[in-house]
Design an enzyme around this catalytic site. Structure first.
Site, PDB file in Angstrom:
ATOM      1  N   GLU A 253      -5.009  -9.252   0.225  1.00  0.00           N
ATOM      2  CA  GLU A 253      -5.349  -9.246   1.659  1.00  0.00           C
ATOM      3  C   GLU A 253      -6.846  -9.073   1.828  1.00  0.00           C
ATOM      4  O   GLU A 253      -7.447  -8.206   1.195  1.00  0.00           O
ATOM      5  CB  GLU A 253      -4.658  -8.094   2.410  1.00  0.00           C
ATOM      6  CG  GLU A 253      -3.173  -8.225   2.602  1.00  0.00           C
ATOM      7  CD  GLU A 253      -2.605  -7.045   3.396  1.00  0.00           C
ATOM      8  OE1 GLU A 253      -3.384  -6.359   4.110  1.00  0.00           O
ATOM      9  OE2 GLU A 253      -1.389  -6.794   3.296  1.00  0.00           O
TER      10      GLU A 253
ATOM     11  N   GLU B 159       0.828  -1.211   0.000  1.00  0.00           N
ATOM     12  CA  GLU B 159       0.000   0.000   0.000  1.00  0.00           C
ATOM     13  C   GLU B 159       0.865   1.265   0.000  1.00  0.00           C
ATOM     14  O   GLU B 159       0.612   2.216   0.742  1.00  0.00           O
ATOM     15  CB  GLU B 159      -0.963  -0.018   1.188  1.00  0.00           C
ATOM     16  CG  GLU B 159      -1.839  -1.270   1.218  1.00  0.00           C
ATOM     17  CD  GLU B 159      -2.837  -1.292   2.372  1.00  0.00           C
ATOM     18  OE1 GLU B 159      -2.769  -0.387   3.236  1.00  0.00           O
ATOM     19  OE2 GLU B 159      -3.679  -2.200   2.417  1.00  0.00           O
TER      20      GLU B 159
END
Length: 496
Positions: A265, A118
């Site tokens: 995820e 991220e």
């Protein structure tokens, strides 16, 4: 060397055969754990649960060595701290690939490099060198003749899509337009995939009651509460599907297509603080079990129904050493001794290749009132034995109408279909060859028990080597092997 060329083509063909198989569910392995098992013990735990896909957040040498010859497909991670150096130096990228990838292949089945975690939303100052880092790592793989085995991508959070609903109008954060265009161009050129971290838990808890909890947990909604995109009229049965579709629409807004989305995820915390009332064992178990069922049906979101959603659960163990809220420390599906945190329906995606047993189960998304009527009839007039779905019994959890109706429907069907009993229940039931047994809850007709009260079947996250949908590089059908052999023979003949 020329002698390696035909081997490369054979491996490419092999990869094409494998990629045509079904979706998988893998796991993430975080290591902020007080009593983290040894590398060899971790691999033993993965094998015991038949987990076939693993994502690492780094390139831990001990783990990569221990994973050798396990057939487990591994994503290795470039840490956020390493992204800047690799992005600024092609030499550093080449050194990283040689040390952390080339050194372990082919023994360890490394299939991808996840560059950072991220990056654009957590360390935006590094954003300008993210795509250069991807290109440098890919070039290093090309130089090592490994680019046909190992993909390169970078996981991004849903924060990159400021307004994910309705999915059809979703776009990436405009301030990153240039970077996202370059990223998508790279993924398209290298035939890689978009890595998405998608958390309905966060979407639900930050939504101020906009969406119902059942929607986040993959549970069916009554008709009056159906979630519909007003532009496409697509119905979304889960927030997970809506998040994945929002990503596809955001990609499409840049006029790119053919880039699959892999969810790197997703999960649900099983314990939280006083301000986290929905972080419970029951909700976590419901989410993960329903997620596995969802992914295992091999379909995509409404806008991309033919593209399965390969998914990695966050996470294998509870990371009790992580900073932050109570829930941050409690996302694990297993304790460090390998036992499950909550009852897991790990076998839901399994179906034996030559299975002749069919099961009658409730349709996901069926009207709850009709399901309740069907459940009442099956347990009453239908004569099904519904003791196992009573509180405290093996099939009480997950405690929802769909699972309870599935057990009752199947018990009725297995007893009555030889005499004309059907699997319909006012349109709320369907037949499947996938054994719905889970944990100590064994369905009538399962190869593990004919009475519905036997021992737990072997657990699995993802298909086993005998199952359709398996995606390990060592798992391929006899037909595909025949094609492979014929192609190899023809190629060798052409080279002589």
């Amino acid at each position: 060397m020329r002698e390696g060329c035909h081997g490369i083509v054979i491996l490419l063909l092999f990869g094409m055969c494998v990629n045509s198989l079904g979706a998988f569910v893998g796991v993430n392995l975080g290591t902020d754990v007080s009593n983290l098992p040894s590398a060899s013990d971790i691999v033993a735990i993965l094998k015991s649960h038949q987990i076939t896909h693993l994502r690492l957040y780094n390139a831990d040498a001990q783990l990569l060595k221990a994973l050798a010859n396990s057939s487990i497909e591994v994503i290795v991670g470039v840490t956020n701290e390493e992204v800047l150096r690799i992005g600024e130096s092609p030499a550093a990228a080449a050194a990283w690939v040689n040390k952390n990838v080339a050194a372990y292949l082919p023994g360890t089945n490394i299939t991808a490099i996840a560059v950072g975690s991220e990056v654009l939303s957590t360390i935006p100052q590094v954003g300008p060198v993210l795509v250069p880092a991807l290109y440098s790592l890919h070039k290093a793989l090309v130089a090592a003749n490994l680019n046909y085995l190992v993909k390169v991508s970078t996981p991004q959070s849903m924060d990159m899509i400021p307004r994910p609903f309705p999915p059809s109008t979703a776009t990436f954060n405009a301030s990153w337009n240039s970077t996202m265009y370059q990223l998508l161009q790279f993924l398209k050129n290298t035939k890689s995939y978009y890595m998405l971290n998608a958390y309905p838990y966060l979407g639900y808890t930050s939504g101020n009651g906009i969406f119902p909890l059942d929607y986040a947990l993959f549970r069916s909604l009554p008709a009056i509460k159906q979630i519909v995109d007003p532009n496409t009229l697509f119905h979304y049965n889960s927030m997970f599907d809506a998040m994945v579709d929002a990503t596809y629409y955001s990609i499409d807004a840049f006029n790119f297509s053919g880039i699959p989305v892999v969810v790197t995820e997703t999960g649900w915390p099983w314990s939280g603080g006083a301000n986290e009332p929905d972080a419970t064992i029951q909700n976590a178990g419901t989410y993960v079990n329903n997620l596995i069922r969802r992914v295992s049906n091999d379909s995509g979101p409404p806008s991309q129904p033919t593209i399965p959603i390969n998914t990695y659960i966050y996470e294998l163990f509870n990371e009790d050493k992580r900073p932050g809220s109570v829930s941050e420390k409690n996302w694990g599906i297993l304790f460090s001794n390998g036992s499950t945190v909550y009852p897991l329906d790990l076998a839901s995606g399994r179906a034996t290749a030559n299975s002749s047993t069919v099961y009658c189960v409730a349709k996901h998304g069926a009207d709850e009132d009709k399901l309740q009527d069907g459940l009442n009839w099956a347990c009453g007039q239908g004569g099904a034995n519904c003791a196992a779905i009573q509180q405290g019994r093996p099939c009480f959890l997950p405690n929802n109408i769909t699972d309870h109706a599935s057990y009752a429907y199947n018990d009725y069907y297995q007893k009555m279909h030889a005499g004309g009993g059907t699997c319909d229940f006012d349109g709320t039931a369907t037949l499947t060859t996938i054994d719905p047994s889970h944990g100590s809850c064994i369905y009538t007709g399962s190869s593990n028990s004919s009475s519905g009260g036997g021992v737990s079947p072997p657990t699995a996250l993802g298909p086993s080597s005998q199952l359709p949908g398996a995606s390990s590089k060592l798992q391929v059908s006899s037909y595909q092997l025949l094609i492979w052999v014929i192609f190899s023979w023809a190629l060798m003949v052409s080279l002589t």
